[in-house]
Each structure stands twice: as C-alpha cells, then as structure tokens.
Design a protein around this motif. Structure first.
Motif, short mmCIF file in Angstrom:
data_model
loop_
_atom_site.label_atom_id
_atom_site.label_comp_id
_atom_site.label_asym_id
_atom_site.label_seq_id
_atom_site.Cartn_x
_atom_site.Cartn_y
_atom_site.Cartn_z
N ILE A 1 1.05 -1.29 0.09
CA ILE A 1 -0.09 -0.16 -0.13
C ILE A 1 0.95 1.26 0.10
N VAL A 2 0.67 2.00 -1.15
CA VAL A 2 1.42 3.42 -1.32
C VAL A 2 0.66 4.29 -1.28
N ASN A 3 0.45 5.60 -0.79
CA ASN A 3 -0.37 6.64 -0.77
C ASN A 3 -1.74 6.06 -0.95
N ASN A 4 -2.14 5.26 0.23
CA ASN A 4 -3.48 4.81 0.02
C ASN A 4 -3.87 3.88 -1.06
N GLN A 5 -3.05 3.65 -1.80
CA GLN A 5 -3.42 2.76 -3.07
C GLN A 5 -2.53 1.52 -3.10
N THR A 6 -3.18 0.40 -3.32
CA THR A 6 -2.51 -0.98 -3.51
C THR A 6 -1.90 -1.12 -4.81
N ILE A 7 -0.56 -1.42 -4.75
CA ILE A 7 0.13 -1.77 -5.74
C ILE A 7 1.17 -3.01 -5.47
N SER A 8 1.46 -3.83 -6.52
CA SER A 8 1.94 -5.06 -6.54
C SER A 8 3.36 -4.70 -6.33
N VAL A 9 4.35 -5.46 -5.58
CA VAL A 9 5.61 -5.44 -5.57
C VAL A 9 6.53 -5.04 -6.73
N ASP A 10 6.10 -5.97 -7.93
CA ASP A 10 6.71 -5.72 -9.22
C ASP A 10 6.51 -4.35 -9.73
N ALA A 11 5.30 -3.79 -9.24
CA ALA A 11 5.07 -2.66 -10.03
C ALA A 11 5.53 -1.31 -9.08
N ALA A 12 5.89 -1.56 -7.99
CA ALA A 12 6.89 -0.77 -7.10
C ALA A 12 8.31 -0.78 -7.48
N ALA A 13 8.73 -2.20 -7.85
CA ALA A 13 10.15 -2.54 -8.29
C ALA A 13 10.23 -1.61 -9.72
N GLN A 14 9.14 -1.86 -10.50
CA GLN A 14 9.42 -1.18 -11.80
C GLN A 14 9.52 0.39 -11.54
N HIS A 15 8.80 0.91 -10.95
CA HIS A 15 8.85 2.42 -10.44
C HIS A 15 10.12 2.71 -9.95
N ILE A 16 10.91 1.92 -9.15
CA ILE A 16 11.92 2.42 -8.45
C ILE A 16 13.13 2.22 -9.49
N GLN A 17 13.09 1.27 -10.32
CA GLN A 17 14.03 0.96 -11.24
C GLN A 17 14.11 2.00 -12.44
N HIS A 18 12.87 2.35 -12.95
CA HIS A 18 12.63 3.57 -13.87
C HIS A 18 13.33 4.79 -13.13
N TYR A 19 12.83 5.18 -11.88
CA TYR A 19 13.14 6.28 -11.29
C TYR A 19 14.97 6.28 -11.37
N TYR A 20 15.53 5.19 -10.76
CA TYR A 20 17.14 5.25 -10.55
C TYR A 20 17.62 5.30 -12.04
N GLU A 21 17.16 4.74 -12.84
CA GLU A 21 17.95 4.80 -14.22
C GLU A 21 17.76 5.86 -15.03
N ASN A 22 16.60 6.75 -14.71
CA ASN A 22 16.28 7.92 -15.42
C ASN A 22 17.06 9.17 -14.58
N THR A 23 17.16 9.01 -13.39
CA THR A 23 17.54 10.16 -12.50
C THR A 23 19.05 10.07 -12.28
N THR A 24 19.51 8.89 -12.14
CA THR A 24 21.16 8.86 -11.81
C THR A 24 21.83 8.40 -13.10
N LYS A 25 21.03 8.05 -14.20
CA LYS A 25 21.70 7.69 -15.42
C LYS A 25 22.54 6.45 -15.27
N ARG A 26 22.00 5.67 -14.19
CA ARG A 26 22.73 4.50 -13.63
C ARG A 26 22.00 3.21 -13.75
N SER A 27 22.41 2.06 -13.98
CA SER A 27 21.62 0.80 -13.99
C SER A 27 21.36 0.67 -12.43
N ILE A 28 20.12 -0.18 -12.25
CA ILE A 28 19.68 -0.60 -10.98
C ILE A 28 20.69 -1.69 -10.50
N HIS A 29 21.62 -2.05 -11.09
CA HIS A 29 22.63 -2.92 -10.64
C HIS A 29 23.57 -2.27 -10.05
N ASP A 30 23.50 -0.71 -10.31
CA ASP A 30 24.82 -0.02 -9.37
C ASP A 30 24.16 0.44 -8.14
#
Length: 119
Positions: free
Chosen positions: A2-31
C-alpha cells in the motif's frame, strides 16, 4: 503493498523504482549499493559445487582423462573442465547473483527517500 493509500504490486513498485533510478541517476539498478556473500561462503559454495559436479556427472567431469592419456600434457585433463566450470562460476558471482540491495545504505540517499514518498 500500500503506497499513498493505493494498493500496488511489489513488481509495480520495483518497476517504478528501477525507472526512477535509471532515469534520474543515469545508472543501472545493478549499481545500487549491494551486500554480497562473504568470500569464505563463496569459496565454500564453489567447493561444494565442484564436488557435486564430480559426483553427479563423473563421466563429464572425468571424460578427458582417458582421452588425455595419449597426449603429452603436464596437467590432468579434467582440469580443463574444472577451469571452464570455475570461469562460469566466477562470472556468475561477478554478475551479482549472490548479492542483495543494501537497503539501509540506499535509503541514506535523500533524493531516493524523497522519490519513495512519491510512490
């Protein structure tokens, strides 16, 4: 999850985190900071894997012993198979398959924490 009173899957959260990290830092999630197995455990895993290989597929592991008997070779011919197996094992270890994200260290980044609040 549950994020911001919405239910999202762990996979969806992981995709958001990966997208943010790769686009903001210009690095791979593996970094992201990682915690990996201690070298002693990696060594133990290698030794155990090698023993299992010898026991489970002895024909493959020792296949070149008979073939190598007629060759002039200073080393045991099964070493070629062992060296190949070791190279593959080392590649697997280096690929971070035996690591997890160091969450505590990752959360030290204030920008990353701020992003998580937007999920």
């Amino acid at each position: 999850l549950i994020v911001n009173n919405q239910t999202i899957s762990v996979d969806a959260a992981a995709q958001h985190i990966q997208h943010y990290y790769e686009n903001t830092t210009k690095r791979s999630i593996h970094d992201l900071p990682q915690i990996c197995l201690q070298q002693e455990l990696v060594d133990l895993l290698w030794e155990s894997s090698l023993l299992e290989e010898q026991e489970m597929v002895p024909d493959w592991y020792f296949r070149n012993d008979a073939e190598g008997a007629g060759r002039n070779s200073s080393s045991s011919s099964h070493m070629d198979g062992e060296q190949d197996l070791k190279a593959k094992f080392d590649s697997f270890v280096k690929s971070s398959h035996l690591c997890d994200v160091d969450v505590a260290k990752t959360l030290e980044d204030s920008k990353f924490r701020q992003f998580l609040k937007t999920l």
